[in-house]
Design a protein around this motif. Sequence first.
Motif, PDB file in Angstrom:
ATOM      1  N   VAL A 123       0.841  -1.195   0.000  1.00 44.69           N
ATOM      2  CA  VAL A 123       0.000   0.000   0.000  1.00 44.69           C
ATOM      3  C   VAL A 123       0.876   1.246   0.000  1.00 44.69           C
ATOM      4  CG1 VAL A 123      -1.735   1.298   1.293  1.00 44.69           C
ATOM      5  CG2 VAL A 123      -1.876  -1.198   1.188  1.00 44.69           C
ATOM      6  N   PHE A 124       0.552   2.171  -0.892  1.00 40.91           N
ATOM      7  CA  PHE A 124       1.245   3.451  -0.998  1.00 40.91           C
ATOM      8  C   PHE A 124       0.230   4.575  -0.938  1.00 40.91           C
ATOM      9  CE2 PHE A 124       3.699   0.483  -3.599  1.00 40.91           C
ATOM     10  CZ  PHE A 124       4.979   0.658  -3.101  1.00 40.91           C
ATOM     11  N   SER A 125       0.714   5.777  -0.646  1.00 40.57           N
ATOM     12  CA  SER A 125      -0.113   6.977  -0.850  1.00 40.57           C
ATOM     13  C   SER A 125       0.488   7.715  -2.036  1.00 40.57           C
ATOM     14  CB  SER A 125      -0.125   7.860   0.403  1.00 40.57           C
ATOM     15  OG  SER A 125       1.103   8.495   0.579  1.00 40.57           O
ATOM     16  N   GLY A 126      -0.297   8.562  -2.654  1.00 44.28           N
ATOM     17  CA  GLY A 126       0.196   9.320  -3.802  1.00 44.28           C
ATOM     18  C   GLY A 126       1.418  10.136  -3.458  1.00 44.28           C
ATOM     19  N   GLY A 127       1.492  10.639  -2.230  1.00 48.82           N
ATOM     20  CA  GLY A 127       2.654  11.395  -1.778  1.00 48.82           C
ATOM     21  C   GLY A 127       3.926  10.556  -1.776  1.00 48.82           C
ATOM     22  N   ASP A 128       3.806   9.272  -1.504  1.00 55.04           N
ATOM     23  CA  ASP A 128       4.971   8.379  -1.535  1.00 55.04           C
ATOM     24  C   ASP A 128       5.574   8.355  -2.926  1.00 55.04           C
ATOM     25  OD1 ASP A 128       4.433   7.603   1.097  1.00 55.04           O
ATOM     26  OD2 ASP A 128       3.321   5.828   0.478  1.00 55.04           O
ATOM     27  N   LEU A 129       4.750   8.343  -3.934  1.00 54.34           N
ATOM     28  CA  LEU A 129       5.229   8.235  -5.309  1.00 54.34           C
ATOM     29  C   LEU A 129       5.983   9.486  -5.724  1.00 54.34           C
ATOM     30  CD1 LEU A 129       2.158   6.577  -7.038  1.00 54.34           C
ATOM     31  CD2 LEU A 129       4.021   5.509  -5.768  1.00 54.34           C
ATOM     32  N   ALA A 130       5.487  10.637  -5.299  1.00 54.30           N
ATOM     33  CA  ALA A 130       6.130  11.893  -5.678  1.00 54.30           C
ATOM     34  C   ALA A 130       7.383  12.153  -4.847  1.00 54.30           C
ATOM     35  CB  ALA A 130       5.140  13.049  -5.524  1.00 54.30           C
ATOM     36  N   VAL A 131       7.300  11.917  -3.545  1.00 51.11           N
ATOM     37  CA  VAL A 131       8.391  12.261  -2.648  1.00 51.11           C
ATOM     38  C   VAL A 131       9.558  11.307  -2.769  1.00 51.11           C
ATOM     39  CG1 VAL A 131       9.023  12.486  -0.203  1.00 51.11           C
ATOM     40  CG2 VAL A 131       6.865  13.396  -1.003  1.00 51.11           C
ATOM     41  N   HIS A 132       9.285  10.010  -2.802  1.00 52.10           N
ATOM     42  CA  HIS A 132      10.351   9.034  -2.784  1.00 52.10           C
ATOM     43  C   HIS A 132      10.873   8.655  -4.169  1.00 52.10           C
ATOM     44  CE1 HIS A 132       8.450   8.340   1.199  1.00 52.10           C
ATOM     45  NE2 HIS A 132       9.703   8.486   1.543  1.00 52.10           N
ATOM     46  N   GLY A 133      10.190   9.087  -5.203  1.00 52.87           N
ATOM     47  CA  GLY A 133      10.678   8.881  -6.555  1.00 52.87           C
ATOM     48  C   GLY A 133      11.007   7.436  -6.900  1.00 52.87           C
ATOM     49  N   GLY A 134      10.209   6.497  -6.402  1.00 53.26           N
ATOM     50  CA  GLY A 134      10.384   5.122  -6.845  1.00 53.26           C
ATOM     51  C   GLY A 134      10.727   4.133  -5.756  1.00 53.26           C
TER      52      GLY A 134
END
Length: 136
Positions: A123-134
Amino acid sequence: MKQYRRLDDPLNGADVVVVGLFSAKERDYEVRLDELAAVVEARGGRVVGRYVQRRGASDRWKERPGGAARMSRPFSRRTLLTQGKVREIADACRQGDVDAAVFVNALTPVQRTVLAGILGCVVFSGGDLAVHGGTG
């Protein structure tokens, strides 16, 4: 579990569901889901389902004091969503062999852990995708 082309990105090659909890006041919720789906697809994931939970959509027809004040709050501190919606998503994740669920909403570590256990996927949040870059 599917074989990923790039091990540094868990969404690459994954079947993904996108999920969001939105206030009834929010009119652009479909646009936000579209944007999240585009990020998932840009990272190599395949969006196989979209789930929306609306908060306050039916409260406006009832005379419940404080209903408008609750519209932006989660239904559950543990799962963000109602039990019925979580069950619906979990059933779809199991039947579709889904690899990941990405939420539009920010998730607490407890919510992430509980949801991963119920949904049976990462499970991820959309913020994880932008902040952690992968790295999620």
